[in-house]
Scaffold this motif. Structure first.
Motif, PDB file in Angstrom:
ATOM      1  N   THR A  49      -0.661  -9.132   5.136  1.00  0.00           N
ATOM      2  CA  THR A  49      -0.435  -9.953   6.208  1.00  0.00           C
ATOM      3  C   THR A  49      -1.841 -10.121   7.108  1.00  0.00           C
ATOM      4  O   THR A  49      -2.221  -8.935   7.680  1.00  0.00           O
ATOM      5  CB  THR A  49       0.548  -9.520   7.146  1.00  0.00           C
ATOM      6  OG1 THR A  49       1.802  -9.529   6.483  1.00  0.00           O
ATOM      7  CG2 THR A  49       0.896 -10.664   8.353  1.00  0.00           C
ATOM      8  N   GLY A  50      -2.461 -11.116   6.962  1.00  0.00           N
ATOM      9  CA  GLY A  50      -3.970 -11.335   7.794  1.00  0.00           C
ATOM     10  C   GLY A  50      -4.679 -10.170   6.995  1.00  0.00           C
ATOM     11  O   GLY A  50      -4.926 -10.472   5.811  1.00  0.00           O
ATOM     12  N   SER A  51      -5.375  -9.250   7.525  1.00  0.00           N
ATOM     13  CA  SER A  51      -6.103  -8.310   7.020  1.00  0.00           C
ATOM     14  C   SER A  51      -5.313  -6.948   6.768  1.00  0.00           C
ATOM     15  O   SER A  51      -5.894  -5.941   6.405  1.00  0.00           O
ATOM     16  CB  SER A  51      -7.463  -8.080   7.948  1.00  0.00           C
ATOM     17  OG  SER A  51      -6.969  -7.615   9.112  1.00  0.00           O
ATOM     18  N   ALA A  52      -4.161  -6.736   7.114  1.00  0.00           N
ATOM     19  CA  ALA A  52      -3.407  -5.506   6.919  1.00  0.00           C
ATOM     20  C   ALA A  52      -2.752  -5.694   5.597  1.00  0.00           C
ATOM     21  O   ALA A  52      -2.167  -6.530   5.239  1.00  0.00           O
ATOM     22  CB  ALA A  52      -2.504  -5.509   8.117  1.00  0.00           C
ATOM     23  N   VAL A  53      -3.174  -4.352   4.994  1.00  0.00           N
ATOM     24  CA  VAL A  53      -2.316  -4.225   3.596  1.00  0.00           C
ATOM     25  C   VAL A  53      -1.543  -2.990   3.569  1.00  0.00           C
ATOM     26  O   VAL A  53      -1.864  -1.976   4.016  1.00  0.00           O
ATOM     27  CB  VAL A  53      -3.634  -4.034   2.529  1.00  0.00           C
ATOM     28  CG1 VAL A  53      -2.890  -3.751   1.044  1.00  0.00           C
ATOM     29  CG2 VAL A  53      -4.587  -5.310   2.314  1.00  0.00           C
ATOM     30  N   LYS A  54      -0.230  -3.367   3.158  1.00  0.00           N
ATOM     31  CA  LYS A  54       0.688  -2.208   2.673  1.00  0.00           C
ATOM     32  C   LYS A  54       0.793  -2.091   1.270  1.00  0.00           C
ATOM     33  O   LYS A  54       1.253  -3.058   0.491  1.00  0.00           O
ATOM     34  CB  LYS A  54       2.081  -2.429   3.587  1.00  0.00           C
ATOM     35  CG  LYS A  54       2.999  -1.282   3.610  1.00  0.00           C
ATOM     36  CD  LYS A  54       4.045  -1.380   4.400  1.00  0.00           C
ATOM     37  CE  LYS A  54       5.261  -0.481   4.175  1.00  0.00           C
ATOM     38  NZ  LYS A  54       5.238   0.817   4.806  1.00  0.00           N
ATOM     39  N   THR A  55       0.827  -0.716   0.815  1.00  0.00           N
ATOM     40  CA  THR A  55       1.147  -0.651  -0.490  1.00  0.00           C
ATOM     41  C   THR A  55       2.602  -0.169  -0.764  1.00  0.00           C
ATOM     42  O   THR A  55       3.007   0.682   0.081  1.00  0.00           O
ATOM     43  CB  THR A  55      -0.041   0.359  -1.246  1.00  0.00           C
ATOM     44  OG1 THR A  55       0.262   0.425  -2.460  1.00  0.00           O
ATOM     45  CG2 THR A  55      -0.018   1.658  -0.463  1.00  0.00           C
ATOM     46  N   TYR A  56       3.018  -0.375  -1.671  1.00  0.00           N
ATOM     47  CA  TYR A  56       4.282   0.117  -2.302  1.00  0.00           C
ATOM     48  C   TYR A  56       4.188   0.462  -3.889  1.00  0.00           C
ATOM     49  O   TYR A  56       5.412   1.123  -4.119  1.00  0.00           O
ATOM     50  CB  TYR A  56       5.319  -0.932  -2.275  1.00  0.00           C
ATOM     51  CG  TYR A  56       5.541  -1.682  -0.983  1.00  0.00           C
ATOM     52  CD1 TYR A  56       6.629  -1.113  -0.215  1.00  0.00           C
ATOM     53  CD2 TYR A  56       4.942  -2.932  -0.708  1.00  0.00           C
ATOM     54  CE1 TYR A  56       6.662  -1.841   1.148  1.00  0.00           C
ATOM     55  CE2 TYR A  56       5.109  -3.279   0.735  1.00  0.00           C
ATOM     56  CZ  TYR A  56       6.051  -2.806   1.448  1.00  0.00           C
ATOM     57  OH  TYR A  56       6.427  -3.419   2.878  1.00  0.00           O
TER      58      TYR A  56
END
Length: 137
Positions: A49-56
Protein backbone atom coordinates in the motif's frame (compact mmCIF):
# COMPACT_ATOMS: atom_id res chain seq x y z
CA UNK A 1 -18.41 8.61 -58.82
CA UNK A 2 -17.84 4.87 -59.24
CA UNK A 3 -14.32 5.17 -57.76
CA UNK A 4 -15.76 7.16 -54.85
CA UNK A 5 -18.28 4.38 -54.09
CA UNK A 6 -15.55 1.74 -54.33
CA UNK A 7 -13.44 3.79 -51.91
CA UNK A 8 -16.36 4.05 -49.43
CA UNK A 9 -17.04 0.30 -49.76
CA UNK A 10 -13.37 -0.52 -49.15
CA UNK A 11 -13.29 1.73 -46.06
CA UNK A 12 -16.48 0.15 -44.71
CA UNK A 13 -15.11 -3.35 -45.16
CA UNK A 14 -11.80 -2.39 -43.53
CA UNK A 15 -13.56 -0.74 -40.57
CA UNK A 16 -15.82 -3.74 -40.08
CA UNK A 17 -12.84 -6.10 -40.22
CA UNK A 18 -10.86 -4.05 -37.69
CA UNK A 19 -13.83 -3.84 -35.31
CA UNK A 20 -14.31 -7.61 -35.50
CA UNK A 21 -10.62 -8.22 -34.77
CA UNK A 22 -10.74 -5.95 -31.73
CA UNK A 23 -13.72 -7.82 -30.29
CA UNK A 24 -12.10 -11.19 -30.92
CA UNK A 25 -8.86 -10.07 -29.28
CA UNK A 26 -10.66 -8.68 -26.24
CA UNK A 27 -12.71 -11.84 -25.81
CA UNK A 28 -9.62 -14.03 -26.19
CA UNK A 29 -7.73 -11.92 -23.65
CA UNK A 30 -10.55 -12.19 -21.10
CA UNK A 31 -10.88 -15.96 -21.65
CA UNK A 32 -7.13 -16.47 -21.29
CA UNK A 33 -7.08 -14.50 -18.02
CA UNK A 34 -10.05 -16.49 -16.68
CA UNK A 35 -8.38 -19.78 -17.66
CA UNK A 36 -5.13 -18.73 -15.95
CA UNK A 37 -7.06 -17.82 -12.77
CA UNK A 38 -9.33 -20.82 -12.72
CA UNK A 39 -9.27 -23.88 -10.47
CA UNK A 40 -6.33 -22.66 -8.40
CA UNK A 41 -5.86 -21.56 -4.83
CA UNK A 42 -4.06 -18.21 -4.84
CA UNK A 43 -2.11 -17.45 -1.65
CA UNK A 44 -1.19 -13.87 -0.79
CA UNK A 45 2.58 -13.43 -0.60
CA UNK A 46 2.82 -9.64 -0.29
CA UNK A 47 0.60 -6.61 0.13
CA UNK A 48 1.86 -3.19 -0.89
CA UNK A 49 0.00 0.00 0.00
CA UNK A 50 1.76 3.11 -1.22
CA UNK A 51 5.40 2.46 -0.30
CA UNK A 52 4.68 0.12 2.65
CA UNK A 53 5.14 -3.59 1.97
CA UNK A 54 3.90 -6.40 4.21
CA UNK A 55 5.07 -9.95 3.57
CA UNK A 56 3.05 -13.08 4.24
CA UNK A 57 5.58 -15.56 2.81
CA UNK A 58 5.82 -18.64 5.05
CA UNK A 59 2.74 -17.69 7.09
CA UNK A 60 -0.84 -18.85 7.17
CA UNK A 61 -2.37 -16.17 5.08
CA UNK A 62 -5.24 -15.04 2.99
CA UNK A 63 -6.16 -17.15 -0.01
CA UNK A 64 -8.77 -16.95 -2.74
CA UNK A 65 -10.12 -19.56 -5.15
CA UNK A 66 -11.37 -18.65 -8.60
CA UNK A 67 -13.16 -21.67 -10.06
CA UNK A 68 -13.57 -22.27 -13.80
CA UNK A 69 -17.37 -22.14 -13.49
CA UNK A 70 -17.29 -18.50 -12.28
CA UNK A 71 -17.61 -19.19 -8.55
CA UNK A 72 -15.18 -17.87 -5.94
CA UNK A 73 -14.50 -18.33 -2.24
CA UNK A 74 -11.79 -17.13 0.11
CA UNK A 75 -10.25 -17.62 3.54
CA UNK A 76 -12.40 -14.80 4.97
CA UNK A 77 -15.51 -16.89 4.28
CA UNK A 78 -16.78 -14.90 1.30
CA UNK A 79 -18.57 -17.02 -1.31
CA UNK A 80 -19.86 -15.72 -4.63
CA UNK A 81 -19.24 -15.29 -8.33
CA UNK A 82 -16.69 -13.45 -10.43
CA UNK A 83 -16.29 -12.25 -13.97
CA UNK A 84 -13.24 -11.11 -15.91
CA UNK A 85 -13.93 -7.93 -17.87
CA UNK A 86 -11.95 -5.38 -19.82
CA UNK A 87 -12.88 -1.80 -18.97
CA UNK A 88 -11.09 1.13 -20.64
CA UNK A 89 -8.30 -1.20 -21.77
CA UNK A 90 -7.76 -2.70 -18.29
CA UNK A 91 -8.49 -6.33 -17.42
CA UNK A 92 -10.45 -6.52 -14.17
CA UNK A 93 -11.94 -9.11 -11.84
CA UNK A 94 -15.45 -8.21 -10.63
CA UNK A 95 -16.54 -10.17 -7.56
CA UNK A 96 -20.02 -10.33 -6.09
CA UNK A 97 -19.96 -12.29 -2.86
CA UNK A 98 -21.76 -12.89 0.41
CA UNK A 99 -20.12 -13.04 3.85
CA UNK A 100 -20.78 -15.80 6.39
CA UNK A 101 -23.31 -13.39 7.98
CA UNK A 102 -25.15 -13.03 4.64
CA UNK A 103 -23.88 -9.48 4.00
CA UNK A 104 -23.32 -8.61 0.35
CA UNK A 105 -19.80 -7.67 -0.71
CA UNK A 106 -18.81 -6.42 -4.14
CA UNK A 107 -15.30 -5.46 -5.22
CA UNK A 108 -13.23 -4.89 -8.34
CA UNK A 109 -9.51 -5.53 -8.84
CA UNK A 110 -7.34 -4.49 -11.77
CA UNK A 111 -5.35 -7.43 -13.10
CA UNK A 112 -1.75 -6.26 -13.31
CA UNK A 113 -0.35 -9.70 -14.19
CA UNK A 114 -1.74 -13.21 -14.36
CA UNK A 115 0.34 -16.28 -15.09
CA UNK A 116 0.35 -19.98 -14.34
CA UNK A 117 1.74 -19.47 -10.81
CA UNK A 118 1.72 -15.70 -10.20
CA UNK A 119 -1.05 -13.15 -9.89
CA UNK A 120 -0.84 -9.42 -9.20
CA UNK A 121 -4.04 -7.49 -8.47
CA UNK A 122 -4.50 -3.85 -7.51
CA UNK A 123 -7.09 -1.23 -6.65
CA UNK A 124 -7.12 2.43 -5.63
CA UNK A 125 -8.81 4.05 -2.67
CA UNK A 126 -8.59 7.79 -2.08
CA UNK A 127 -5.68 8.04 -4.52
CA UNK A 128 -3.63 5.34 -2.76
CA UNK A 129 -2.83 2.22 -4.76
CA UNK A 130 -2.85 -1.16 -3.01
CA UNK A 131 -1.26 -4.10 -4.78
CA UNK A 132 -1.66 -7.77 -3.86
CA UNK A 133 0.92 -10.35 -4.91
CA UNK A 134 -0.27 -13.97 -5.03
CA UNK A 135 1.21 -17.31 -5.93
CA UNK A 136 -0.50 -20.61 -6.73
CA UNK A 137 0.78 -23.76 -5.07
Amino acid sequence: MKKYLQYILALTIAATHLAACTKDTESAEKNLAKNMLGDKTWYMDYKQTGSAVKTYVGQSTYFINFLNDGRTNDSDGLVGTYTVEKIAGQLQIHVQAVTANANASEYVYDIETVGAKNLILSFQTNGVKTTYYYSAK
